[in-house]
Write an enzyme that holds these catalytic residues in place. Structure first.
Site, mmCIF file in Angstrom:
data_model
loop_
_atom_site.group_PDB
_atom_site.id
_atom_site.type_symbol
_atom_site.label_atom_id
_atom_site.label_comp_id
_atom_site.label_asym_id
_atom_site.label_seq_id
_atom_site.Cartn_x
_atom_site.Cartn_y
_atom_site.Cartn_z
ATOM 1 N N CYS A 276 -16.347 28.345 -26.503
ATOM 2 C CA CYS A 276 -16.728 27.020 -26.004
ATOM 3 C C CYS A 276 -18.241 26.866 -25.916
ATOM 4 C CB CYS A 276 -16.089 26.783 -24.635
ATOM 5 S SG CYS A 276 -16.648 25.266 -23.872
ATOM 6 N N LYS B 222 -20.987 21.792 -30.469
ATOM 7 C CA LYS B 222 -20.367 20.716 -31.271
ATOM 8 C C LYS B 222 -20.659 19.350 -30.648
ATOM 9 C CE LYS B 222 -16.918 19.025 -29.943
ATOM 10 N NZ LYS B 222 -15.591 19.597 -29.971
ATOM 11 N N GLU C 98 -13.822 16.274 -36.365
ATOM 12 C CA GLU C 98 -15.078 16.248 -35.605
ATOM 13 C C GLU C 98 -16.265 16.543 -36.522
ATOM 14 O OE1 GLU C 98 -14.363 18.864 -32.276
ATOM 15 O OE2 GLU C 98 -13.275 17.298 -31.184
ATOM 16 N N CYS D 120 -17.092 23.899 -28.251
ATOM 17 C CA CYS D 120 -17.219 22.607 -27.556
ATOM 18 C C CYS D 120 -18.661 22.172 -27.299
ATOM 19 C CB CYS D 120 -16.529 22.659 -26.191
ATOM 20 S SG CYS D 120 -15.042 23.650 -26.139
ATOM 21 N N GLU E 88 -11.943 -1.861 -19.045
ATOM 22 C CA GLU E 88 -11.152 -2.879 -18.337
ATOM 23 C C GLU E 88 -9.892 -3.244 -19.124
ATOM 24 O OE1 GLU E 88 -12.822 -6.922 -17.959
ATOM 25 O OE2 GLU E 88 -14.299 -6.374 -19.463
ATOM 26 N N HIS F 271 -15.713 -5.547 -14.957
ATOM 27 C CA HIS F 271 -16.181 -6.366 -16.071
ATOM 28 C C HIS F 271 -17.701 -6.365 -16.155
ATOM 29 C CE1 HIS F 271 -15.830 -9.592 -18.985
ATOM 30 N NE2 HIS F 271 -16.757 -10.260 -18.325
ATOM 31 N N TYR G 78 -8.496 18.919 -35.254
ATOM 32 C CA TYR G 78 -9.644 18.622 -34.394
ATOM 33 C C TYR G 78 -10.961 18.911 -35.119
ATOM 34 C CZ TYR G 78 -6.765 18.664 -30.102
ATOM 35 O OH TYR G 78 -5.855 18.403 -29.111
HETATM 36 P P1 NDP Z 1 -5.738 22.237 -35.762
HETATM 37 O O1 NDP Z 1 -4.575 23.027 -35.328
HETATM 38 O O2 NDP Z 1 -6.234 21.121 -34.930
HETATM 39 O O3 NDP Z 1 -5.459 21.648 -37.204
HETATM 40 C C1 NDP Z 1 -5.179 22.489 -38.281
HETATM 41 C C2 NDP Z 1 -5.157 21.673 -39.542
HETATM 42 O O4 NDP Z 1 -5.124 22.561 -40.642
HETATM 43 C C3 NDP Z 1 -3.942 20.772 -39.637
HETATM 44 O O5 NDP Z 1 -4.327 19.587 -40.261
HETATM 45 C C4 NDP Z 1 -2.975 21.577 -40.495
HETATM 46 O O6 NDP Z 1 -2.206 20.763 -41.343
HETATM 47 C C5 NDP Z 1 -3.910 22.373 -41.366
HETATM 48 N N1 NDP Z 1 -3.410 23.713 -41.679
HETATM 49 C C6 NDP Z 1 -2.818 24.587 -40.834
HETATM 50 N N2 NDP Z 1 -2.526 25.732 -41.478
HETATM 51 C C7 NDP Z 1 -2.938 25.578 -42.734
HETATM 52 C C8 NDP Z 1 -2.906 26.406 -43.881
HETATM 53 N N3 NDP Z 1 -2.389 27.623 -43.838
HETATM 54 N N4 NDP Z 1 -3.433 25.919 -45.029
HETATM 55 C C9 NDP Z 1 -3.965 24.682 -45.082
HETATM 56 N N5 NDP Z 1 -4.017 23.851 -44.022
HETATM 57 C C10 NDP Z 1 -3.506 24.301 -42.870
HETATM 58 O O7 NDP Z 1 -6.885 23.331 -36.030
HETATM 59 P P2 NDP Z 1 -8.465 23.309 -35.918
HETATM 60 O O8 NDP Z 1 -8.913 24.472 -36.717
HETATM 61 O O9 NDP Z 1 -9.008 21.968 -36.230
HETATM 62 O O10 NDP Z 1 -8.719 23.599 -34.391
HETATM 63 C C11 NDP Z 1 -8.144 24.743 -33.767
HETATM 64 C C12 NDP Z 1 -7.846 24.482 -32.325
HETATM 65 O O11 NDP Z 1 -9.047 24.439 -31.598
HETATM 66 C C13 NDP Z 1 -7.189 23.135 -32.060
HETATM 67 O O12 NDP Z 1 -5.800 23.198 -32.179
HETATM 68 C C14 NDP Z 1 -7.621 22.812 -30.672
HETATM 69 O O13 NDP Z 1 -6.699 23.333 -29.777
HETATM 70 C C15 NDP Z 1 -8.954 23.519 -30.547
HETATM 71 N N6 NDP Z 1 -10.063 22.548 -30.627
HETATM 72 C C16 NDP Z 1 -10.123 21.553 -29.700
HETATM 73 C C17 NDP Z 1 -11.142 20.623 -29.755
HETATM 74 C C18 NDP Z 1 -11.178 19.542 -28.748
HETATM 75 O O14 NDP Z 1 -10.540 19.673 -27.714
HETATM 76 N N7 NDP Z 1 -11.881 18.437 -28.986
HETATM 77 C C19 NDP Z 1 -12.172 20.682 -30.778
HETATM 78 C C20 NDP Z 1 -11.995 21.742 -31.720
HETATM 79 C C21 NDP Z 1 -10.982 22.639 -31.625
HETATM 80 P P3 NDP Z 1 -0.805 20.129 -40.933
HETATM 81 O O15 NDP Z 1 -0.970 19.437 -39.606
HETATM 82 O O16 NDP Z 1 -0.529 19.189 -42.050
HETATM 83 O O17 NDP Z 1 0.144 21.264 -40.835
#
Ligand code: NDP
Length: 453
Positions: free
Chosen positions: A48, A56, A187, A53, A447, A442, A183
């Site tokens: 984080c 970022k 982002e 976080c 709101e 407002h 995510y």
């Molecule tokens: P996410 O789990 O959010 O998303 C993963 C993405 O990658 C999905 O679109 C998924 O596709 C795809 N995917 C998964 N496995 C594969 C694979 N083997 N090959 C190709 N594509 C794949 O992961 P992130 O890496 O973006 O983030 C990890 C975690 O970190 C998040 O789940 C979240 O908990 C945390 N995070 C939170 C943030 C916040 O709170 N703002 C910011 C950044 C991270 P599909 O859905 O189609 O299966």
């Protein structure tokens, strides 16, 4: 103090990983009188603070100036020289990360937690070995080593970067391909795009941000497309090749090959359990390598516990912090407790950002049957004057039988800031009538939450 540790151990608690969960567990346990040590192989603060976080969000702020400076003209500001200098932003963000790392270190020492700047591996149910050869014993061991970005097993994957690397890039790339639709992908798509790069998001399915309300996700896709971010759906990477000029060629399956200056993989994160000696001790792991724990974060070995991303449940900092706190309360504070995982708010710091709590419309229909939804689709006042054709969308999901608001979903400027307050209402089980009875503040965007009829 409720501890089974005896003074023949060096410590009552040894924590692996000084990230959000580990630091919270350490200082609270120490506050209860436990003798605590923590090992961190990288930098104190964890994902984080060091590579997630915090840096970022600072990049998101930095990136947003691109649109703000554009919009400023209609508010009477003549900003002649608009030049973005990536090393300035990068170095300032890294300096802030360094400052926070120092504060985290101070927190540990102020709470009498011994910090070992080493990698630690488990050698027994009550012992760890540091990478300098020292062995340390403890009544309880808490695993809080977090997770790392997953990478696909494809030729040339070494030419790609992960979110860890973005904060250290030498220069701002002109063309960025981002693999994943979650995510991190959304982002960083916003950040790179605002900072001047052409961005293509590639996802293996036709859905991004799975689990978020479809209408909100649809608005993000449309707004992203309008800004100039490209998408490739149902596509995957066969290989990456690097040319002499530095260009990376993405050999694709499901779409044409794509040329990029940087390829970022954001396809999920895997628990950091490799090489910790866990399986040898009988600590059961899931298929993805996560530590299996019970409701008190105890693994299948009674003296070994785990909190945060290493358990691969909800990979969010505030969740890891709550888990670390609950662990300390339960094990050292004589206050057994668990974390309530219901109604956890979440945000995606995309451009525009999303905030969400509770059930999506789809989930509510499946679980509750008859529901009502209310939406407000509006152009924020600031954008009207600026001439920016971008709309915000707020949505409330209501259980018909009880009138309870079971979900709030928002996309638009500062949506996560507003959502945090709305999450209190959803968590408290307030009804749509309660929302309606609240007088609007407002003029704000928020709101809209009390004006939807
Ligand atoms: P996410 O789990 O959010 O998303 C993963 C993405 O990658 C999905 O679109 C998924 O596709 C795809 N995917 C998964 N496995 C594969 C694979 N083997 N090959 C190709 N594509 C794949 O992961 P992130 O890496 O973006 O983030 C990890 C975690 O970190 C998040 O789940 C979240 O908990 C945390 N995070 C939170 C943030 C916040 O709170 N703002 C910011 C950044 C991270 P599909 O859905 O189609 O299966």
């Amino acid at each position: 103090m409720n501890t089974e540790s005896a003074s023949d151990f060096d410590y009552d608690l040894f924590v692996l990983g000084a990230g959000s969960g580990g630091v919270r567990a350490s200082r609270i346990s120490s506050g209860y009188g436990a003798r605590v040590a923590i090992a961190e192989e990288h930098r104190v603060g964890g994902t984080c603070v060091i590579r997630g976080c915090v840096p970022k969000k600072l990049l998101v702020y930095g990136a947003h100036f691109a649109e703000d400076l554009n919009d400023a003209a209609m508010f009477g500001w003549d900003i002649a020289a608009r030049r973005f200098d990536w090393p300035v932003l990068r170095d300032n963000v890294m300096a802030e990360v360094g400052r926070l790392e120092g504060l985290y270190g101070e927190t540990l020492s102020n709470h009498d937690v011994t910090l070992f700047k080493n990698r630690a591996v488990l050698t027994g149910p009550h012992s760890v070995r540091l990478d300098d050869g020292r062995t340390i014993t403890a009544g309880k061991i808490l695993l809080a080593p977090g997770a790392r970005p997953a990478l696909p097993d494809i030729p040339g994957v070494e030419h790609a970067i992960t979110s860890n690397d973005v904060f250290h890039l030498e220069s701002m790339p002109k063309r960025v391909v981002i693999a994943g639709g979650g995510y991190i992908a959304n982002e960083f798509a916003g950040i790179f795009h605002q900072l001047g790069a052409h961005v293509t998001i590639v996802n293996r399915s036709d859905t991004i941000l799975r689990g978020y309300d479809e209408q909100i996700v649809d608005r993000l896709v449309k707004t992203s497309l309008a800004k100039g971010i490209d998408f490739r759906f149902n596509a995957s990477f066969d290989a990456l090749e690097r040319r002499d000029d530095g260009t990376v060629i993405c050999k694709m399956n499901g779409c044409d090959d794509i040329e990029a200056d940087q390829v970022l993989f954001a396809i999920g994160r895997l628990p950091n359990t490799e090489g910790l000696g866990l399986e040898e001790l009988g600590v059961e792991l899931t298929e993805r390598g996560a530590v299996k724990v019970d409701e008190h974060y105890r693994s299948t070995v009674p003296s070994i516990f785990a909190v945060g991303d290493v358990t691969d449940r909800i990979q969010l900092t505030p969740v890891a912090i709550r888990e670390g706190h609950a662990f300390a309360d339960t094990q050292f504070g004589d206050k057994p407790c668990t974390v309530d995982y219901n109604c956890i708010p979440s945000a995606v710091f995309s451009h525009p950002p999303i905030g969400s709590v509770g059930m999506t419309e789809g989930e509510a229909k499946n679980k509750l049957g008859v529901i009502r939804t209310y939406t407000s689709d509006f152009r924020p006042m600031k954008y009207v004057l600026a001439g920016r054709n971008e709309r915000a969308l707020y949505k409330i999901v209501v259980d018909e039988s009880s009138d309870k608001v079971v979900g709030v979903h928002m996309i638009g400027p500062d949506a996560p800031e507003t959502l945090q307050a709305a999450a209190i209402a959803v968590k408290a089980g307030l009804t749509k009538a309660d929302f309606d009875a609240t007088i609007a503040l407002h003029p704000t965007m928020a709101e809209e939450l009390v004006l939807m009829r």
